[in-house]
Design a protein around this motif. Structure first.
Motif, PDB file in Angstrom:
ATOM      1  N   LEU A  71      -0.581  16.625   8.077  1.00 42.21           N
ATOM      2  CA  LEU A  71       0.162  15.375   8.272  1.00 42.21           C
ATOM      3  C   LEU A  71       0.844  15.349   9.634  1.00 42.21           C
ATOM      4  N   GLU A  72       1.471  16.462  10.022  1.00 44.30           N
ATOM      5  CA  GLU A  72       2.145  16.530  11.318  1.00 44.30           C
ATOM      6  C   GLU A  72       1.168  16.306  12.466  1.00 44.30           C
ATOM      7  N   ARG A  73      -0.062  16.818  12.303  1.00 43.03           N
ATOM      8  CA  ARG A  73      -1.078  16.673  13.356  1.00 43.03           C
ATOM      9  C   ARG A  73      -1.885  15.393  13.203  1.00 43.03           C
ATOM     10  N   LYS A  74      -1.533  14.561  12.198  1.00 45.06           N
ATOM     11  CA  LYS A  74      -2.208  13.297  11.940  1.00 45.06           C
ATOM     12  C   LYS A  74      -3.723  13.494  11.752  1.00 45.06           C
ATOM     13  N   MET A 102       0.841  -1.186   0.000  1.00 43.99           N
ATOM     14  CA  MET A 102       0.000   0.000   0.000  1.00 43.99           C
ATOM     15  C   MET A 102       0.890   1.255   0.000  1.00 43.99           C
ATOM     16  N   MET A 103       0.497   2.237  -0.809  1.00 46.28           N
ATOM     17  CA  MET A 103       1.286   3.462  -0.930  1.00 46.28           C
ATOM     18  C   MET A 103       1.182   4.298   0.354  1.00 46.28           C
ATOM     19  N   LYS A 104       2.326   4.778   0.813  1.00 47.07           N
ATOM     20  CA  LYS A 104       2.338   5.652   1.983  1.00 47.07           C
ATOM     21  C   LYS A 104       1.841   7.033   1.549  1.00 47.07           C
ATOM     22  N   LYS A 105       0.875   7.557   2.273  1.00 48.85           N
ATOM     23  CA  LYS A 105       0.308   8.859   1.929  1.00 48.85           C
ATOM     24  C   LYS A 105       1.106   9.953   2.638  1.00 48.85           C
ATOM     25  N   ASN A 106       2.209  10.338   1.986  1.00 49.95           N
ATOM     26  CA  ASN A 106       3.068  11.382   2.528  1.00 49.95           C
ATOM     27  C   ASN A 106       2.854  12.671   1.738  1.00 49.95           C
ATOM     28  N   ILE A 107       3.681  13.660   1.984  1.00 49.29           N
ATOM     29  CA  ILE A 107       3.521  14.964   1.325  1.00 49.29           C
ATOM     30  C   ILE A 107       3.620  14.830  -0.192  1.00 49.29           C
ATOM     31  N   ASP A 108       4.508  13.980  -0.670  1.00 52.90           N
ATOM     32  CA  ASP A 108       4.641  13.796  -2.122  1.00 52.90           C
ATOM     33  C   ASP A 108       3.360  13.207  -2.726  1.00 52.90           C
ATOM     34  N   TYR A 109       2.755  12.267  -2.002  1.00 54.13           N
ATOM     35  CA  TYR A 109       1.501  11.675  -2.475  1.00 54.13           C
ATOM     36  C   TYR A 109       0.431  12.767  -2.635  1.00 54.13           C
ATOM     37  N   ILE A 164      -7.064  14.194   5.658  1.00 52.35           N
ATOM     38  CA  ILE A 164      -6.878  15.078   4.512  1.00 52.35           C
ATOM     39  C   ILE A 164      -7.824  14.623   3.400  1.00 52.35           C
ATOM     40  N   PRO A 165      -8.766  15.505   2.987  1.00 54.70           N
ATOM     41  CA  PRO A 165      -9.665  15.128   1.895  1.00 54.70           C
ATOM     42  C   PRO A 165      -8.901  14.953   0.589  1.00 54.70           C
ATOM     43  N   GLU A 166      -9.394  14.049  -0.252  1.00 58.86           N
ATOM     44  CA  GLU A 166      -8.778  13.827  -1.556  1.00 58.86           C
ATOM     45  C   GLU A 166      -9.768  14.197  -2.651  1.00 58.86           C
ATOM     46  N   PRO A 167      -9.271  14.651  -3.789  1.00 60.97           N
ATOM     47  CA  PRO A 167     -10.158  15.007  -4.894  1.00 60.97           C
ATOM     48  C   PRO A 167     -10.980  13.804  -5.362  1.00 60.97           C
ATOM     49  N   ALA A 168     -12.147  14.082  -5.931  1.00 59.81           N
ATOM     50  CA  ALA A 168     -13.079  13.033  -6.354  1.00 59.81           C
ATOM     51  C   ALA A 168     -12.463  12.060  -7.342  1.00 59.81           C
TER      52      ALA A 168
END
Length: 123
Positions: free
Chosen positions: A65-68, A1-8, A71-75
């Motif tokens: 991300l820092e506050r865990k 599974m892809m890690k959802k980091n800042i680059d993602y 984060i909404p993602e586009p449709a």
């Protein structure tokens, strides 16, 4: 599974809203990302406003991300099953069933084709 980091998240296609700021309010352009509440910026030109909102987006995302925080993602990143339920008048149901029978296809196939054709006309 892809890690959802800042680059993602920076790689996702978040729609950006840009509005002209009136001259009496200082002029320029106001930019925001409606999916990311509070993520906004401005600039003297369209290009500057866009560059600034990209910087603001990165800061907004890093803070979340820092506050865990969620984060909404586009449709366009959501998964769709390809199924939905539609209620329609009996007379329309009858008309669609008759047309699909005349065309020699299932009602589902006919309605999917009609919707695809209609959506293509609007695009």
């Amino acid at each position: 599974m892809m890690k959802k980091n800042i680059d993602y998240y920076m790689g996702l296609n978040y729609p950006v809203a840009i509005e002209r700021i009136s001259e009496e309010d200082g002029g320029g352009f106001f930019a925001s990302i409606p999916l990311l509440p509070g993520c906004m910026s401005d600039g003297g030109t369209l290009e500057e406003a866009y560059d600034n909102i990209e910087d603001a987006k990165k800061e907004w995302l890093m803070s979340m991300l820092e506050r865990k925080m969620n984060i909404p993602e586009p449709a366009d990143q959501e998964e769709f099953s390809g199924k939905f339920l539609v209620r329609l008048p009996k007379s329309l149901h009858r008309t669609l069933a008759q047309i699909s029978k005349r065309e020699g296809v299932s009602l589902n196939q006919y309605v999917a084709s009609a919707l695809a054709y209609s959506a293509g006309q609007k695009a």
